[in-house]
Write a protein that holds these residues in place. Sequence first.
Motif, PDB file in Angstrom:
ATOM      1  N   LEU A 162      -4.900   5.954   2.438  1.00  0.00           N
ATOM      2  CA  LEU A 162      -4.171   4.721   2.195  1.00  0.00           C
ATOM      3  C   LEU A 162      -4.762   4.069   0.941  1.00  0.00           C
ATOM      4  CD1 LEU A 162      -2.002   2.851   3.552  1.00  0.00           C
ATOM      5  CD2 LEU A 162      -3.915   1.647   4.619  1.00  0.00           C
ATOM      6  N   VAL A 163      -3.895   3.689   0.009  1.00  0.00           N
ATOM      7  CA  VAL A 163      -4.345   3.147  -1.267  1.00  0.00           C
ATOM      8  C   VAL A 163      -3.807   1.728  -1.445  1.00  0.00           C
ATOM      9  CG1 VAL A 163      -4.276   3.440  -3.782  1.00  0.00           C
ATOM     10  CG2 VAL A 163      -4.389   5.450  -2.300  1.00  0.00           C
ATOM     11  N   MET A 217       0.854  -1.182   0.000  1.00  0.00           N
ATOM     12  CA  MET A 217       0.000   0.000   0.000  1.00  0.00           C
ATOM     13  C   MET A 217       0.898   1.242   0.000  1.00  0.00           C
ATOM     14  SD  MET A 217      -1.411  -2.768   1.555  1.00  0.00           S
ATOM     15  CE  MET A 217      -1.220  -2.756   3.329  1.00  0.00           C
ATOM     16  N   PHE A 218       0.316   2.370  -0.297  1.00  0.00           N
ATOM     17  CA  PHE A 218       1.069   3.622  -0.215  1.00  0.00           C
ATOM     18  C   PHE A 218       0.110   4.713   0.257  1.00  0.00           C
ATOM     19  CE2 PHE A 218      -0.713   3.938  -4.444  1.00  0.00           C
ATOM     20  CZ  PHE A 218      -1.013   5.280  -4.573  1.00  0.00           C
ATOM     21  N   VAL A 219       0.696   5.829   0.643  1.00  0.00           N
ATOM     22  CA  VAL A 219      -0.108   6.950   1.115  1.00  0.00           C
ATOM     23  C   VAL A 219      -0.138   8.028   0.035  1.00  0.00           C
ATOM     24  CG1 VAL A 219      -0.284   8.766   2.871  1.00  0.00           C
ATOM     25  CG2 VAL A 219       0.365   6.442   3.534  1.00  0.00           C
ATOM     26  N   PRO A 245       0.540  10.281  -5.213  1.00  0.00           N
ATOM     27  CA  PRO A 245       1.375   9.616  -4.195  1.00  0.00           C
ATOM     28  C   PRO A 245       2.188  10.631  -3.397  1.00  0.00           C
ATOM     29  CG  PRO A 245       1.617   8.564  -6.354  1.00  0.00           C
ATOM     30  CD  PRO A 245       0.853   9.843  -6.571  1.00  0.00           C
ATOM     31  N   LEU A 246       2.366  10.365  -2.129  1.00  0.00           N
ATOM     32  CA  LEU A 246       3.171  11.226  -1.259  1.00  0.00           C
ATOM     33  C   LEU A 246       4.451  10.502  -0.870  1.00  0.00           C
ATOM     34  CD1 LEU A 246       0.377  12.632   1.093  1.00  0.00           C
ATOM     35  CD2 LEU A 246       1.417  13.740  -0.903  1.00  0.00           C
ATOM     36  N   MET A 283       5.508  13.186   3.407  1.00  0.00           N
ATOM     37  CA  MET A 283       4.129  13.551   3.102  1.00  0.00           C
ATOM     38  C   MET A 283       4.040  14.739   2.126  1.00  0.00           C
ATOM     39  SD  MET A 283       2.060  11.353   4.527  1.00  0.00           S
ATOM     40  CE  MET A 283       3.320  10.209   3.892  1.00  0.00           C
ATOM     41  N   ALA A 284       5.078  14.878   1.316  1.00  0.00           N
ATOM     42  CA  ALA A 284       5.050  15.868   0.240  1.00  0.00           C
ATOM     43  C   ALA A 284       4.836  15.115  -1.064  1.00  0.00           C
ATOM     44  CB  ALA A 284       6.375  16.636   0.194  1.00  0.00           C
ATOM     45  N   ALA A 285       4.275  15.792  -2.029  1.00  0.00           N
ATOM     46  CA  ALA A 285       4.061  15.153  -3.323  1.00  0.00           C
ATOM     47  C   ALA A 285       5.411  14.800  -3.927  1.00  0.00           C
ATOM     48  CB  ALA A 285       3.304  16.082  -4.248  1.00  0.00           C
ATOM     49  N   ALA A 286       5.628  13.542  -4.172  1.00  0.00           N
ATOM     50  CA  ALA A 286       6.922  13.067  -4.631  1.00  0.00           C
ATOM     51  C   ALA A 286       7.224  13.537  -6.046  1.00  0.00           C
ATOM     52  CB  ALA A 286       6.975  11.552  -4.562  1.00  0.00           C
TER      53      ALA A 286
END
Lengths: 96, 96, 96, 96, 96
Positions: E57-58, E1-3, E29-30, E34-37
Amino acid sequence: MFVGKIIGTVVATRKDPKLEGRKLLIVRPLDEHMAAAKNDYLVAVDTVSAGYHEQVLVVQGSSARMAFGMKDCPVDSAIIGIVDSFVIEDIPGESG
Amino acid sequence: MFVGKIIGTVVATRKDPKLEGRKLLIVRPLDEHMAAAKNDYLVAVDTVSAGYHEQVLVVQGSSARMAFGMKDCPVDSAIIGIVDSFVIEDIPGESG
Amino acid sequence: MFVGKIIGTVVATRKDPKLEGRKLLIVRPLDEHMAAAKNDYLVAVDTVSAGYHEQVLVVQGSSARMAFGMKDCPVDSAIIGIVDSFVIEDIPGESG
Amino acid sequence: MFVGKIIGTVVATRKDPKLEGRKLLIVRPLDEHMAAAKNDYLVAVDTVSAGYHEQVLVVQGSSARMAFGMKDCPVDSAIIGIVDSFVIEDIPGESG
Amino acid sequence: MFVGKIIGTVVATRKDPKLEGRKLLIVRPLDEHMAAAKNDYLVAVDTVSAGYHEQVLVVQGSSARMAFGMKDCPVDSAIIGIVDSFVIEDIPGESG
Protein backbone atom coordinates in the motif's frame (compact mmCIF):
# COMPACT_ATOMS: atom_id res chain seq x y z
CA MET A 1 7.75 24.23 -11.47
CA PHE A 2 7.05 24.79 -15.13
CA VAL A 3 7.44 27.60 -17.65
CA GLY A 4 4.39 29.28 -19.14
CA LYS A 5 3.36 32.35 -21.08
CA ILE A 6 0.92 34.94 -19.83
CA ILE A 7 -1.99 35.10 -22.23
CA GLY A 8 -4.76 36.85 -20.37
CA THR A 9 -6.47 38.11 -17.25
CA VAL A 10 -9.28 36.97 -14.99
CA VAL A 11 -11.42 39.55 -13.21
CA ALA A 12 -13.54 38.51 -10.27
CA THR A 13 -15.27 41.25 -8.28
CA ARG A 14 -16.89 38.92 -5.79
CA LYS A 15 -14.10 36.83 -4.35
CA ASP A 16 -12.32 35.58 -1.26
CA PRO A 17 -11.23 38.55 0.89
CA LYS A 18 -7.61 37.38 0.79
CA LEU A 19 -7.62 37.73 -2.99
CA GLU A 20 -8.45 41.46 -2.85
CA GLY A 21 -5.98 43.45 -4.91
CA ARG A 22 -4.30 40.35 -6.33
CA LYS A 23 -3.65 40.11 -10.04
CA LEU A 24 -4.99 36.85 -11.48
CA LEU A 25 -3.35 35.94 -14.78
CA ILE A 26 -4.09 33.25 -17.33
CA VAL A 27 -0.97 31.20 -18.04
CA ARG A 28 -0.48 28.77 -20.88
CA PRO A 29 2.11 26.04 -20.24
CA LEU A 30 4.97 25.96 -22.73
CA ASP A 31 6.73 22.85 -23.98
CA GLU A 32 10.50 22.46 -24.04
CA HIS A 33 10.72 24.41 -27.31
CA MET A 34 8.90 27.29 -25.60
CA ALA A 35 5.89 26.71 -27.83
CA ALA A 36 2.39 26.31 -26.46
CA ALA A 37 2.11 22.62 -25.79
CA LYS A 38 -1.66 22.45 -26.04
CA ASN A 39 -4.84 24.41 -25.62
CA ASP A 40 -4.43 24.40 -21.90
CA TYR A 41 -4.33 27.10 -19.26
CA LEU A 42 -4.35 27.75 -15.58
CA VAL A 43 -5.04 30.81 -13.47
CA ALA A 44 -2.09 31.94 -11.34
CA VAL A 45 -1.60 34.83 -8.97
CA ASP A 46 1.14 37.23 -10.01
CA THR A 47 3.87 37.99 -7.45
CA VAL A 48 6.58 39.45 -9.71
CA SER A 49 4.70 42.07 -11.76
CA ALA A 50 4.75 39.98 -14.88
CA GLY A 51 3.57 41.41 -18.20
CA TYR A 52 1.58 40.14 -21.17
CA HIS A 53 3.26 37.43 -23.23
CA GLU A 54 6.19 37.18 -20.87
CA GLN A 55 7.59 33.75 -20.15
CA VAL A 56 7.23 33.03 -16.49
CA LEU A 57 8.10 30.43 -13.88
CA VAL A 58 5.05 28.98 -12.13
CA VAL A 59 4.95 27.09 -8.84
CA GLN A 60 1.95 24.94 -7.91
CA GLY A 61 0.34 23.44 -4.85
CA SER A 62 0.91 24.51 -1.28
CA SER A 63 4.26 26.03 -2.27
CA ALA A 64 2.37 28.77 -4.14
CA ARG A 65 1.59 30.10 -0.68
CA MET A 66 5.32 30.48 -0.03
CA ALA A 67 5.57 33.07 -2.81
CA PHE A 68 6.09 36.66 -1.76
CA GLY A 69 2.99 38.05 -0.01
CA MET A 70 0.89 34.91 -0.46
CA LYS A 71 1.01 33.50 3.08
CA ASP A 72 -2.31 31.79 3.97
CA CYS A 73 -3.92 32.86 0.68
CA PRO A 74 -6.26 30.47 -1.16
CA VAL A 75 -4.01 30.14 -4.21
CA ASP A 76 -2.62 26.95 -5.73
CA SER A 77 -0.53 28.53 -8.51
CA ALA A 78 1.79 31.53 -8.37
CA ILE A 79 4.05 33.28 -10.86
CA ILE A 80 7.42 33.51 -9.11
CA GLY A 81 9.86 34.53 -11.84
CA ILE A 82 10.36 36.05 -15.29
CA VAL A 83 12.30 33.63 -17.45
CA ASP A 84 15.36 35.20 -19.11
CA SER A 85 16.70 32.04 -20.65
CA PHE A 86 15.60 28.43 -20.94
CA VAL A 87 18.41 26.36 -22.42
CA ILE A 88 18.29 22.64 -23.13
CA GLU A 89 21.52 20.79 -23.89
CA ASP A 90 20.03 17.41 -24.46
CA ILE A 91 21.72 15.17 -27.01
CA PRO A 92 19.07 13.94 -29.48
CA GLY A 93 19.06 10.24 -30.10
CA GLU A 94 20.92 9.46 -26.94
CA SER A 95 18.79 7.20 -24.81
CA GLY A 96 18.42 8.08 -21.20
CA MET B 1 -6.66 27.74 -10.08
CA PHE B 2 -9.06 27.09 -12.93
CA VAL B 3 -12.39 28.41 -14.13
CA GLY B 4 -15.47 26.21 -14.05
CA LYS B 5 -19.22 26.36 -14.28
CA ILE B 6 -21.60 25.28 -11.56
CA ILE B 7 -23.81 22.52 -12.92
CA GLY B 8 -25.30 20.84 -9.89
CA THR B 9 -25.45 19.99 -6.23
CA VAL B 10 -24.41 17.12 -4.00
CA VAL B 11 -26.41 16.32 -0.89
CA ALA B 12 -24.90 14.14 1.83
CA THR B 13 -26.80 13.80 5.09
CA ARG B 14 -24.28 11.54 6.75
CA LYS B 15 -20.97 13.34 6.51
CA ASP B 16 -17.90 14.65 8.31
CA PRO B 17 -18.99 16.99 11.14
CA LYS B 18 -16.89 19.80 9.71
CA LEU B 19 -18.92 19.70 6.51
CA GLU B 20 -22.20 20.47 8.34
CA GLY B 21 -23.97 23.37 6.70
CA ARG B 22 -21.54 23.57 3.80
CA LYS B 23 -22.83 23.84 0.26
CA LEU B 24 -21.26 21.21 -1.99
CA LEU B 25 -21.49 22.12 -5.66
CA ILE B 26 -20.70 20.19 -8.82
CA VAL B 27 -18.32 22.16 -11.01
CA ARG B 28 -17.47 21.43 -14.63
CA PRO B 29 -14.07 22.76 -15.77
CA LEU B 30 -14.21 25.18 -18.70
CA ASP B 31 -11.65 25.46 -21.46
CA GLU B 32 -10.12 28.74 -22.58
CA HIS B 33 -13.16 29.51 -24.74
CA MET B 34 -15.34 29.11 -21.65
CA ALA B 35 -16.88 25.97 -23.12
CA ALA B 36 -17.08 22.72 -21.22
CA ALA B 37 -13.79 21.02 -22.03
CA LYS B 38 -15.01 17.51 -21.43
CA ASN B 39 -17.51 15.43 -19.52
CA ASP B 40 -15.65 16.02 -16.32
CA TYR B 41 -16.62 17.36 -12.93
CA LEU B 42 -15.46 17.85 -9.41
CA VAL B 43 -17.23 18.59 -6.16
CA ALA B 44 -16.20 21.86 -4.53
CA VAL B 45 -17.31 23.65 -1.40
CA ASP B 46 -18.86 27.05 -2.01
CA THR B 47 -17.40 30.00 -0.10
CA VAL B 48 -18.75 32.92 -2.16
CA SER B 49 -22.48 32.13 -2.46
CA ALA B 50 -22.18 31.12 -6.09
CA GLY B 51 -25.29 30.41 -8.16
CA TYR B 52 -26.27 27.91 -10.81
CA HIS B 53 -24.46 28.20 -14.13
CA GLU B 54 -22.16 30.93 -12.84
CA GLN B 55 -18.56 30.86 -13.92
CA VAL B 56 -16.39 30.48 -10.88
CA LEU B 57 -12.77 30.40 -9.82
CA VAL B 58 -11.77 27.15 -8.12
CA VAL B 59 -8.73 26.49 -5.95
CA GLN B 60 -7.52 22.96 -5.26
CA GLY B 61 -5.41 21.07 -2.78
CA SER B 62 -4.43 22.24 0.68
CA SER B 63 -5.04 25.86 -0.41
CA ALA B 64 -8.77 25.11 -0.51
CA ARG B 65 -8.53 25.16 3.29
CA MET B 66 -7.32 28.77 3.11
CA ALA B 67 -10.65 29.85 1.64
CA PHE B 68 -12.96 31.84 3.89
CA GLY B 69 -14.30 29.69 6.73
CA MET B 70 -12.62 26.49 5.59
CA LYS B 71 -9.78 26.26 8.11
CA ASP B 72 -9.04 22.60 9.00
CA CYS B 73 -11.99 21.36 6.90
CA PRO B 74 -11.66 18.14 4.89
CA VAL B 75 -12.06 19.85 1.52
CA ASP B 76 -9.68 19.74 -1.44
CA SER B 77 -11.56 22.09 -3.77
CA ALA B 78 -13.20 25.44 -3.00
CA ILE B 79 -15.05 28.05 -5.04
CA ILE B 80 -13.32 31.33 -4.21
CA GLY B 81 -14.61 33.80 -6.80
CA ILE B 82 -17.30 34.63 -9.36
CA VAL B 83 -15.65 35.30 -12.71
CA ASP B 84 -16.71 38.62 -14.28
CA SER B 85 -14.38 38.48 -17.23
CA PHE B 86 -11.92 36.01 -18.66
CA VAL B 87 -9.96 37.63 -21.46
CA ILE B 88 -7.26 36.00 -23.56
CA GLU B 89 -5.02 38.16 -25.74
CA ASP B 90 -2.97 35.42 -27.25
CA ILE B 91 -1.74 35.90 -30.78
CA PRO B 92 -2.71 32.83 -32.84
CA GLY B 93 0.07 31.28 -34.87
CA GLU B 94 2.77 32.90 -32.81
CA SER B 95 4.90 30.18 -31.30
CA GLY B 96 5.73 30.43 -27.66
CA MET C 1 -13.67 16.10 -4.00
CA PHE C 2 -15.25 13.46 -6.20
CA VAL C 3 -18.02 10.88 -5.93
CA GLY C 4 -17.19 7.18 -6.01
CA LYS C 5 -18.66 3.81 -5.25
CA ILE C 6 -17.30 1.38 -2.71
CA ILE C 7 -16.39 -1.84 -4.48
CA GLY C 8 -14.09 -3.69 -2.13
CA THR C 9 -11.75 -3.94 0.82
CA VAL C 10 -8.02 -4.00 1.36
CA VAL C 11 -6.57 -5.96 4.28
CA ALA C 12 -3.02 -5.30 5.44
CA THR C 13 -1.86 -6.96 8.65
CA ARG C 14 1.61 -5.45 8.59
CA LYS C 15 1.10 -1.72 8.31
CA ASP C 16 1.90 1.71 9.68
CA PRO C 17 0.92 1.84 13.39
CA LYS C 18 -1.37 4.82 12.75
CA LEU C 19 -3.45 2.70 10.38
CA GLU C 20 -4.30 0.14 13.07
CA GLY C 21 -8.04 -0.38 13.24
CA ARG C 22 -8.75 1.72 10.17
CA LYS C 23 -11.03 0.42 7.45
CA LEU C 24 -9.39 0.66 4.03
CA LEU C 25 -11.93 0.57 1.21
CA ILE C 26 -11.55 0.31 -2.55
CA VAL C 27 -13.39 3.14 -4.27
CA ARG C 28 -14.20 3.39 -7.96
CA PRO C 29 -14.68 6.94 -9.25
CA LEU C 30 -18.08 7.62 -10.83
CA ASP C 31 -18.73 9.88 -13.77
CA GLU C 32 -21.44 12.53 -13.82
CA HIS C 33 -24.09 9.94 -14.70
CA MET C 34 -23.04 8.00 -11.58
CA ALA C 35 -21.67 5.23 -13.78
CA ALA C 36 -18.17 3.86 -13.35
CA ALA C 37 -16.07 6.08 -15.56
CA LYS C 38 -13.30 3.59 -16.15
CA ASN C 39 -11.53 0.60 -14.67
CA ASP C 40 -9.92 2.75 -12.07
CA TYR C 41 -9.77 2.62 -8.30
CA LEU C 42 -8.15 4.10 -5.27
CA VAL C 43 -7.84 3.00 -1.68
CA ALA C 44 -9.44 5.36 0.84
CA VAL C 45 -9.81 5.26 4.58
CA ASP C 46 -13.41 5.20 5.78
CA THR C 47 -14.47 7.85 8.32
CA VAL C 48 -18.27 7.66 8.00
CA SER C 49 -19.01 3.90 8.30
CA ALA C 50 -19.75 3.56 4.62
CA GLY C 51 -21.16 0.31 3.25
CA TYR C 52 -20.68 -1.78 0.13
CA HIS C 53 -21.85 -0.21 -3.13
CA GLU C 54 -22.74 3.04 -1.43
CA GLN C 55 -21.97 6.25 -3.28
CA VAL C 56 -19.54 8.26 -1.26
CA LEU C 57 -17.77 11.60 -1.24
CA VAL C 58 -13.98 11.31 -1.28
CA VAL C 59 -11.42 13.96 -0.35
CA GLN C 60 -7.81 13.69 -1.45
CA GLY C 61 -4.40 15.00 -0.53
CA SER C 62 -3.43 16.57 2.77
CA SER C 63 -7.11 17.42 3.41
CA ALA C 64 -7.78 13.71 3.92
CA ARG C 65 -5.99 14.19 7.23
CA MET C 66 -8.64 16.74 8.24
CA ALA C 67 -11.32 14.04 8.17
CA PHE C 68 -12.66 12.89 11.51
CA GLY C 69 -10.02 10.98 13.49
CA MET C 70 -7.37 11.15 10.78
CA LYS C 71 -5.06 13.80 12.25
CA ASP C 72 -1.40 13.06 11.37
CA CYS C 73 -2.32 9.73 9.73
CA PRO C 74 -0.50 8.61 6.58
CA VAL C 75 -3.61 8.72 4.37
CA ASP C 76 -4.09 10.66 1.14
CA SER C 77 -7.74 9.73 0.50
CA ALA C 78 -10.67 9.64 2.91
CA ILE C 79 -14.36 8.89 2.60
CA ILE C 80 -16.12 11.83 4.24
CA GLY C 81 -19.78 11.51 3.24
CA ILE C 82 -22.54 9.23 1.96
CA VAL C 83 -24.10 10.77 -1.13
CA ASP C 84 -27.90 11.06 -0.93
CA SER C 85 -28.36 12.93 -4.15
CA PHE C 86 -26.19 14.07 -7.00
CA VAL C 87 -28.18 16.34 -9.31
CA ILE C 88 -26.90 17.99 -12.47
CA GLU C 89 -28.95 20.75 -14.07
CA ASP C 90 -26.69 21.42 -16.99
CA ILE C 91 -28.33 22.47 -20.24
CA PRO C 92 -27.08 20.22 -23.02
CA GLY C 93 -25.86 21.96 -26.14
CA GLU C 94 -25.33 25.22 -24.33
CA SER C 95 -21.70 26.19 -24.62
CA GLY C 96 -19.92 27.29 -21.49
CA MET D 1 9.61 10.40 -6.25
CA PHE D 2 10.77 9.74 -9.78
CA VAL D 3 14.06 9.53 -11.64
CA GLY D 4 14.93 12.12 -14.27
CA LYS D 5 17.86 13.42 -16.27
CA ILE D 6 19.13 16.96 -16.13
CA ILE D 7 18.89 18.46 -19.59
CA GLY D 8 19.14 22.20 -19.10
CA THR D 9 18.98 25.36 -17.06
CA VAL D 10 16.48 28.13 -16.43
CA VAL D 11 17.70 31.64 -15.69
CA ALA D 12 15.35 34.17 -14.12
CA THR D 13 16.81 37.48 -12.99
CA ARG D 14 13.54 38.86 -11.69
CA LYS D 15 12.21 36.32 -9.25
CA ASP D 16 10.92 35.59 -5.79
CA PRO D 17 13.50 36.75 -3.19
CA LYS D 18 13.64 33.26 -1.67
CA LEU D 19 14.87 31.88 -5.00
CA GLU D 20 17.97 34.12 -5.02
CA GLY D 21 21.09 32.06 -5.56
CA ARG D 22 19.15 28.86 -6.25
CA LYS D 23 20.03 26.74 -9.27
CA LEU D 24 16.95 25.95 -11.35
CA LEU D 25 17.45 22.92 -13.58
CA ILE D 26 15.34 21.41 -16.34
CA VAL D 27 14.66 17.74 -15.65
CA ARG D 28 13.27 15.20 -18.09
CA PRO D 29 11.49 12.24 -16.50
CA LEU D 30 12.95 8.84 -17.39
CA ASP D 31 11.00 5.65 -17.86
CA GLU D 32 11.89 2.37 -16.20
CA HIS D 33 14.53 1.68 -18.88
CA MET D 34 16.14 5.01 -18.02
CA ALA D 35 15.13 6.36 -21.42
CA ALA D 36 13.30 9.62 -21.84
CA ALA D 37 9.66 8.62 -21.62
CA LYS D 38 8.32 11.57 -23.58
CA ASN D 39 9.00 15.15 -24.56
CA ASP D 40 8.23 16.31 -21.09
CA TYR D 41 10.10 18.36 -18.54
CA LEU D 42 9.82 20.13 -15.26
CA VAL D 43 11.88 22.77 -13.52
CA ALA D 44 13.38 21.66 -10.20
CA VAL D 45 15.64 23.37 -7.69
CA ASP D 46 18.97 21.65 -7.20
CA THR D 47 19.94 20.75 -3.64
CA VAL D 48 22.72 18.19 -4.28
CA SER D 49 24.98 19.98 -6.79
CA ALA D 50 23.81 17.83 -9.66
CA GLY D 51 25.54 18.05 -13.05
CA TYR D 52 24.42 17.97 -16.68
CA HIS D 53 22.98 14.69 -17.91
CA GLU D 54 23.17 13.12 -14.48
CA GLN D 55 20.32 10.88 -13.41
CA VAL D 56 18.69 12.35 -10.38
CA LEU D 57 15.98 11.64 -7.84
CA VAL D 58 13.23 14.26 -7.79
CA VAL D 59 10.69 14.92 -5.04
CA GLN D 60 7.50 16.89 -5.74
CA GLY D 61 4.87 18.83 -3.87
CA SER D 62 5.19 20.24 -0.39
CA SER D 63 7.92 17.68 0.38
CA ALA D 64 10.24 19.60 -1.97
CA ARG D 65 10.38 22.17 0.82
CA MET D 66 11.81 19.51 3.14
CA ALA D 67 14.92 19.23 0.96
CA PHE D 68 18.13 20.69 2.35
CA GLY D 69 17.95 24.49 2.56
CA MET D 70 14.50 24.77 1.00
CA LYS D 71 12.41 25.53 4.08
CA ASP D 72 9.53 27.91 3.24
CA CYS D 73 10.76 28.34 -0.35
CA PRO D 74 8.25 28.57 -3.22
CA VAL D 75 9.41 25.37 -4.90
CA ASP D 76 7.31 22.33 -5.79
CA SER D 77 10.12 20.13 -7.19
CA ALA D 78 13.58 19.49 -5.80
CA ILE D 79 16.52 17.34 -6.85
CA ILE D 80 17.45 15.35 -3.74
CA GLY D 81 19.84 12.64 -4.95
CA ILE D 82 22.19 11.48 -7.69
CA VAL D 83 21.13 8.03 -8.84
CA ASP D 84 23.97 5.48 -8.80
CA SER D 85 21.90 2.49 -9.73
CA PHE D 86 18.32 1.83 -10.74
CA VAL D 87 17.70 -1.91 -10.87
CA ILE D 88 14.44 -3.60 -11.77
CA GLU D 89 13.98 -7.31 -11.09
CA ASP D 90 10.52 -7.68 -12.46
CA ILE D 91 9.62 -10.99 -14.07
CA PRO D 92 8.18 -10.31 -17.54
CA GLY D 93 4.93 -12.02 -18.32
CA GLU D 94 4.13 -12.64 -14.69
CA SER D 95 0.85 -10.99 -13.90
CA GLY D 96 0.68 -8.89 -10.83
CA MET E 1 -3.62 5.36 -1.62
CA PHE E 2 -3.00 2.72 -4.25
CA VAL E 3 -1.66 -0.81 -4.39
CA GLY E 4 1.61 -1.54 -6.15
CA LYS E 5 4.24 -4.22 -6.47
CA ILE E 6 7.87 -3.78 -5.53
CA ILE E 7 9.98 -4.35 -8.62
CA GLY E 8 13.37 -2.86 -7.84
CA THR E 9 15.71 -0.63 -5.90
CA VAL E 10 17.25 2.79 -6.35
CA VAL E 11 20.68 3.51 -4.91
CA ALA E 12 21.84 7.09 -4.46
CA THR E 13 25.09 7.65 -2.58
CA ARG E 14 24.98 11.42 -2.85
CA LYS E 15 21.62 12.49 -1.46
CA ASP E 16 19.72 14.65 0.95
CA PRO E 17 21.01 14.05 4.52
CA LYS E 18 17.50 13.14 5.70
CA LEU E 19 17.44 10.23 3.24
CA GLU E 20 20.52 8.57 4.80
CA GLY E 21 19.80 4.95 5.63
CA ARG E 22 16.39 4.99 3.94
CA LYS E 23 15.47 2.19 1.54
CA LEU E 24 14.21 3.56 -1.76
CA LEU E 25 12.13 1.05 -3.69
CA ILE E 26 10.72 1.06 -7.21
CA VAL E 27 6.99 0.40 -7.15
CA ARG E 28 4.80 -0.46 -10.11
CA PRO E 29 1.12 0.44 -9.70
CA LEU E 30 -1.28 -2.50 -10.01
CA ASP E 31 -4.72 -2.37 -11.54
CA GLU E 32 -7.83 -3.77 -9.86
CA HIS E 33 -6.96 -7.28 -11.05
CA MET E 34 -3.58 -6.92 -9.33
CA ALA E 35 -1.86 -6.94 -12.71
CA ALA E 36 0.60 -4.27 -13.73
CA ALA E 37 -1.58 -1.62 -15.30
CA LYS E 38 1.12 -0.10 -17.48
CA ASN E 39 4.85 0.43 -17.82
CA ASP E 40 4.82 2.92 -15.02
CA TYR E 41 6.74 3.24 -11.78
CA LEU E 42 7.45 5.50 -8.91
CA VAL E 43 10.14 5.57 -6.24
CA ALA E 44 8.84 5.24 -2.68
CA VAL E 45 10.54 5.09 0.69
CA ASP E 46 9.97 1.85 2.57
CA THR E 47 8.62 2.11 6.13
CA VAL E 48 7.37 -1.45 6.67
CA SER E 49 10.35 -3.62 5.62
CA ALA E 50 8.68 -4.67 2.40
CA GLY E 51 10.27 -7.35 0.22
CA TYR E 52 10.68 -7.94 -3.51
CA HIS E 53 7.49 -8.59 -5.47
CA GLU E 54 5.31 -7.98 -2.44
CA GLN E 55 2.06 -6.12 -2.96
CA VAL E 56 2.14 -2.96 -0.93
CA LEU E 57 0.00 0.00 0.00
CA VAL E 58 1.48 3.34 -1.07
CA VAL E 59 0.58 6.81 0.22
CA GLN E 60 1.48 9.93 -1.74
CA GLY E 61 1.95 13.62 -1.20
CA SER E 62 2.52 15.32 2.13
CA SER E 63 0.90 12.36 3.90
CA ALA E 64 3.97 10.28 3.02
CA ARG E 65 5.71 12.32 5.70
CA MET E 66 3.19 11.01 8.26
CA ALA E 67 4.50 7.48 7.76
CA PHE E 68 6.55 5.99 10.56
CA GLY E 69 9.91 7.76 10.91
CA MET E 70 9.39 10.08 7.93
CA LYS E 71 8.66 13.35 9.74
CA ASP E 72 10.09 16.32 7.82
CA CYS E 73 11.74 14.03 5.24
CA PRO E 74 11.81 15.05 1.56
CA VAL E 75 9.67 12.13 0.41
CA ASP E 76 6.41 12.26 -1.54
CA SER E 77 5.65 8.51 -1.62
CA ALA E 78 5.89 5.96 1.17
CA ILE E 79 5.15 2.26 1.47
CA ILE E 80 2.91 1.95 4.54
CA GLY E 81 1.51 -1.59 4.41
CA ILE E 82 1.88 -5.11 3.01
CA VAL E 83 -1.35 -6.09 1.28
CA ASP E 84 -2.75 -9.43 2.49
CA SER E 85 -5.94 -9.31 0.51
CA PHE E 86 -7.49 -7.05 -2.09
CA VAL E 87 -11.08 -8.10 -2.73
CA ILE E 88 -13.48 -6.47 -5.15
CA GLU E 89 -17.18 -7.33 -4.96
CA ASP E 90 -18.33 -5.20 -7.83
CA ILE E 91 -21.24 -6.48 -9.86
CA PRO E 92 -20.27 -6.44 -13.54
CA GLY E 93 -22.76 -4.83 -15.88
CA GLU E 94 -24.41 -2.88 -13.09
CA SER E 95 -24.13 0.79 -13.83
CA GLY E 96 -22.96 3.04 -11.07
